[in-house]
Design a protein around this motif. Structure first.
Motif, PDB file in Angstrom:
ATOM      1  N   UNK A 128     -28.914 -18.096  18.190  1.00  0.00           N
ATOM      2  CA  UNK A 128     -27.759 -17.878  16.852  1.00  0.00           C
ATOM      3  C   UNK A 128     -28.305 -19.046  15.931  1.00  0.00           C
ATOM      4  N   UNK A 129     -28.040 -18.806  14.643  1.00  0.00           N
ATOM      5  CA  UNK A 129     -28.002 -19.796  13.475  1.00  0.00           C
ATOM      6  C   UNK A 129     -27.365 -21.012  13.794  1.00  0.00           C
ATOM      7  N   UNK A 130     -27.976 -22.206  13.794  1.00  0.00           N
ATOM      8  CA  UNK A 130     -27.462 -23.219  14.055  1.00  0.00           C
ATOM      9  C   UNK A 130     -26.562 -23.497  15.430  1.00  0.00           C
ATOM     10  N   UNK A 131     -26.959 -22.638  16.292  1.00  0.00           N
ATOM     11  CA  UNK A 131     -26.316 -22.524  17.662  1.00  0.00           C
ATOM     12  C   UNK A 131     -25.037 -22.534  17.466  1.00  0.00           C
ATOM     13  N   UNK A 132     -24.442 -21.891  16.530  1.00  0.00           N
ATOM     14  CA  UNK A 132     -23.047 -21.606  16.485  1.00  0.00           C
ATOM     15  C   UNK A 132     -22.507 -20.261  16.944  1.00  0.00           C
ATOM     16  N   UNK A 150     -40.554 -17.072  23.892  1.00  0.00           N
ATOM     17  CA  UNK A 150     -40.152 -15.998  24.702  1.00  0.00           C
ATOM     18  C   UNK A 150     -38.764 -16.228  25.411  1.00  0.00           C
ATOM     19  N   UNK A 151     -38.288 -17.390  25.219  1.00  0.00           N
ATOM     20  CA  UNK A 151     -36.876 -17.721  25.847  1.00  0.00           C
ATOM     21  C   UNK A 151     -36.063 -18.099  24.569  1.00  0.00           C
ATOM     22  N   UNK A 152     -34.837 -17.504  24.733  1.00  0.00           N
ATOM     23  CA  UNK A 152     -33.910 -17.911  23.624  1.00  0.00           C
ATOM     24  C   UNK A 152     -32.566 -18.402  24.426  1.00  0.00           C
ATOM     25  N   UNK A 153     -32.067 -19.252  23.647  1.00  0.00           N
ATOM     26  CA  UNK A 153     -30.780 -19.995  24.198  1.00  0.00           C
ATOM     27  C   UNK A 153     -30.276 -20.937  23.308  1.00  0.00           C
ATOM     28  N   UNK A 154     -28.970 -21.033  23.540  1.00  0.00           N
ATOM     29  CA  UNK A 154     -27.845 -21.842  22.502  1.00  0.00           C
ATOM     30  C   UNK A 154     -27.713 -22.916  23.474  1.00  0.00           C
TER      31      UNK A 154
END
Lengths: 436, 309
Positions: A128-132, A150-154
């Motif tokens: 998410x934008x800004x990890x918000x 390849x990997x997405x995370x907050x």
């Protein structure tokens, strides 16, 4: 000199099942030959008798702190620490400042990693934008950038909004990318300083119940079932989460998981003298949880050992326990803890440790030049002594930060050589400590 | 005696008895017209308070002065170096550089006194840290109970209220269990977690079940913010179910005591009239607190010659 001949070591490559004594010839950045090699006159010979020759380690979970906190760590210092620890690839967590939520930032991190040239820096992108946890980050653009995310995370937070999770998972399916979760229900964990249990009650520190992790793991597994998205659970720490992953795998869901060396090495009893270096998120758990994590690593429920290397400045850790930020450095102690806590007690074999530290994380991240030792492959190699003992002395770390609870520990298992793309990036990580 | 007093865990039954006995003889001395003793002349005690406090700070200050020590009061408030961003460690080192012999510390963060003790040469006395411990409160409570029942062994004590957030409860349970008392923790499960049984105490969710059986009913302050955290529905309901009112007092044994560490929330955990009954020894607790703190400073700073004197 055209290369190196790593002579007489025990070559352990879980990707091919090889586990036998052999020579490995490195020429022009590639593995030219594995076997009995007599004809390598111009190569530098490295005597590997008694040593393990394995594919270089791949850390799925590293905080490099650049951009934003270059006082704590830089891509250069983290790369050096990684090389010293036997790693040839690290997955850079996106909770930097600014957050890695756009193509320009992941590309910058990737390019800086290449410039340093000690390990492959594999940027993870924010969900998410800004990890918000509110608006989707530029996922497709990050995937299509040169960084090839390849990997997405907050990571750092769990994503609280289940609808956001569902939508993001659905979107990621288009790219066969990975949704990776830091499992933590924010309301249950609010204000938490350590694992909730007898010890938190006794110490008067607010606890984080195991349920805060397990609830989110269970939710994400159900949403992975619903969406078909690949799910990776970061730093799982409780017996309950291990069981959830075991069940999800048995059902054939595309779920993977990692565990950190500290979560299989120490428990919440380490907090009894209020040492902020033992404060970490998720928190150190109980003996039962440690046993379950080890069993999960043994039976393959947990795919990867990942460090969650989290550098913090001395002034941030050297304050009141409840004000200190969570996290500990781990790149330079990972192998030693794995050998000492997993291999020596007989829980895992050397080959299983190599698989969890190299082959499997490389496969999850889709790094085709990592995690294997095959003829013609890029020479990303770790040579380690599984029997050598050494004492952890944080002042000798390549990392810029020193926040480890393992200061003074005697560990078995020492990295002797690391080769990245055929170049030696570290030698005798700890030789200078032997006198200590 | 120990160099620091951080937790009741440090103290054996013999240690506690020695502290209480010393407090007892000091209490007799301070009932004389001239109340000062020269024991700590030339020594410096610093009260380092990161949280507001009235009785504990004044009690420590007076205890040190009665023993002729010099006293510095450092309140980490808007007027201090802490407001300018000075770290706890730097503040500690600053005090150390000025040559203090003991630091009495109160802090909102559990474990802060133990961390402080690793940074300084001075003796550290925990005057309350987060929800962790408040050992001098426990010692003065043990003193007060012993004064009435002569022996702590077998005395039945109910501690009622917000156990989970209470440093007073933790220190008291440890001290009472060490001395052989029977402790029951009473309150709603949101405030009295099951883990408390690991401390060697019983847990009950009903004050009515235990009130007729106890020798001491020890009430903890129920902070109003706990209601905002949804730990119970309302202060009114709390008072009705777990408050000590005159109806419940009527069921108590004739010689049973009512105690409270203060400050009280009259009408919540304790009815106004109950606090003024003869069986309520709340003000004795305060007076005994002075003697206990004198005893600790005397034993910890006075040196062997002072102890044998």
């Amino acid at each position: 000199m055209t290369g190196y001949l790593i002579a007489g070591g025990r070559v352990v490559d879980p990707s091919s099942g090889q586990d036998a004594t052999a020579d490995v010839l490195i020429v022009d950045g590639k593995v030219a030959e594995i076997g009995s090699i007599s004809d390598a006159a111009d190569a530098q010979v490295i005597d590997a008798k008694g040593l393990i020759v394995s594919p270089g380690f791949v850390d799925m979970h590293t905080h490099l702190r650049e951009p934003g906190r270059e006082d704590e760590e830089t891509i250069a210092s983290a790369s050096a620490a990684a090389a010293a620890g036997g790693f040839t690839a690290v997955c850079a967590m996106p909770n930097t400042d600014p957050v890695a939520d756009s193509a320009s930032i992941v590309e910058k991190v990737w390019a800086l990693g290449r410039e340093v040239g000690l390990v492959q820096v594999v940027p993870a992108g924010a969900l998410s934008k800004g990890q918000k946890g509110e608006k989707m980050a530029d996922i497709g653009e990050m995937i299509q950038s040169p960084a090839k995310v390849r990997l997405f995370t907050d990571d750092g937070h769990g994503v609280q909004d289940s609808l956001f999770v569902r939508r993001t998972m659905e979107y990621l399916v288009a790219f066969d990318a990975i949704y990776a979760e830091h499992c933590e229900d924010a309301a249950l964990a609010a204000g938490g300083q350590m694992h909730e249990g007898d010890r938190s009650m006794s110490l008067g520190l607010r606890g984080v119940p195991a349920a805060a992790e397990e609830l989110m793991a269970a939710r994400d597994i159900e949403l992975a079932r619903l969406t078909g998205c690949r799910l990776h659970l970061l730093h799982i720490s409780t017996a309950g989460t291990v069981e959830l992953v075991r069940k999800a795998k048995a059902e054939g869901l595309r779920v993977t998981a990692e565990a950190t060396p500290h979560h299989f090495s120490i428990t919440d009893s380490a907090l009894e003298n209020f040492d902020p270096n033992c404060k970490v998120n998720p928190p150190l758990r109980t003996d039962d949880d440690v046993r379950a994590v080890i069993e999960g690593l043994r039976d393959g429920t947990i795919d990867a050992i990942a460090t969650d290397h989290a550098p913090h400045a001395l002034e941030e850790k050297d304050q009141e326990f409840s004000y200190a930020p969570p996290g500990m450095v781990g790149l330079e102690t990972a192998l030693g803890l794995a050998i000492t806590k997993l291999v020596e007690p007989g829980h895992l074999s050397i080959a299983e440790v190599v698989s969890r530290m190299s082959t499997q994380p490389a496969a999850i991240l889709g790094l085709d030049q990592q995690g294997r030792l095959a003829r013609g492959a890029t020479a990303n190699i770790c040579v380690f002594d599984p029997a050598a003992t050494w004492r952890v002395e944080p002042s000798s770390f390549r990392s810029l930060s020193r926040n480890t609870p393992f200061r003074g520990w005697e560990l078995t298992g020492k990295v002797v050589h690391t080769f990245f793309e055929g170049r030696e990036t570290s030698r005798d990580q700890v030789a200078e400590l032997e006198s200590a | 005696m120990h160099k620091h007093l951080l937790s009741m865990d440090q103290l054996s039954a013999e240690d506690i008895t020695k502290i209480l006995d010393t407090a007892s003889s000091l209490r007799q001395m301070t009932s004389r017209p001239i109340k000062k003793l020269p024991t700590l002349r030339g020594r410096t005690v610093c009260n380092l308070f990161y949280e507001a406090s009235t009785r504990t700070r004044i009690s420590f200050e007076l205890a040190a002065k009665r023993l002729s020590a010099d006293v510095i009061n450092f309140a980490a408030d808007s007027k201090s170096s802490v407001a300018k961003g000075e770290s706890f460690k730097d503040t500690a080192w600053t005090l150390e550089a000025m040559g203090v012999d003991a630091i009495v510390v109160r802090h909102g963060s559990s474990g802060a006194p133990e961390q402080l003790s690793r940074w300084v040469q001075a003796s550290v006395l925990n005057a309350g840290d987060g929800a962790h411990e408040h050992p001098t409160q426990a010692l003065l409570d043990l003193y007060s109970i012993r004064e009435h029942f002569k022996d702590l062994e077998g005395v039945k004590v109910a501690i009622v209220g917000d156990i989970v957030h209470s440093r007073v409860a933790r220190s008291n349970v440890k001290g009472l269990v060490t001395m052989g008392a029977d402790v029951t923790l009473v309150g709603p499960p949101t405030l009295v977690p099951q883990q408390a049984t690991g401390w060697g105490a019983e847990v009950s969710y009903s004050l009515d079940d235990v009130i007729s059986d106890v020798d001491v009913c020890y009430l903890l302050r129920v902070q109003k913010e706990r209601q905002a955290e949804q730990l119970f529905p309302s202060l009114r309901e709390y008072a009705a179910i777990w408050g000590l009112d005159s109806k419940r007092v009527a069921k108590m044994k004739p010689d049973a005591l009512v105690m409270h560490p203060g400050p009280m929330n009259r009408g919540v955990e304790i009815a106004a009239d109950v606090s003024e009954l003869p069986r309520s020894i709340i003000l004795d607790q305060v007076a005994n607190g002075l003697a206990i703190r004198m005893s600790l400073l005397y034993l910890m700073l006075g040196g062997p010659e002072a102890v044998s004197a």
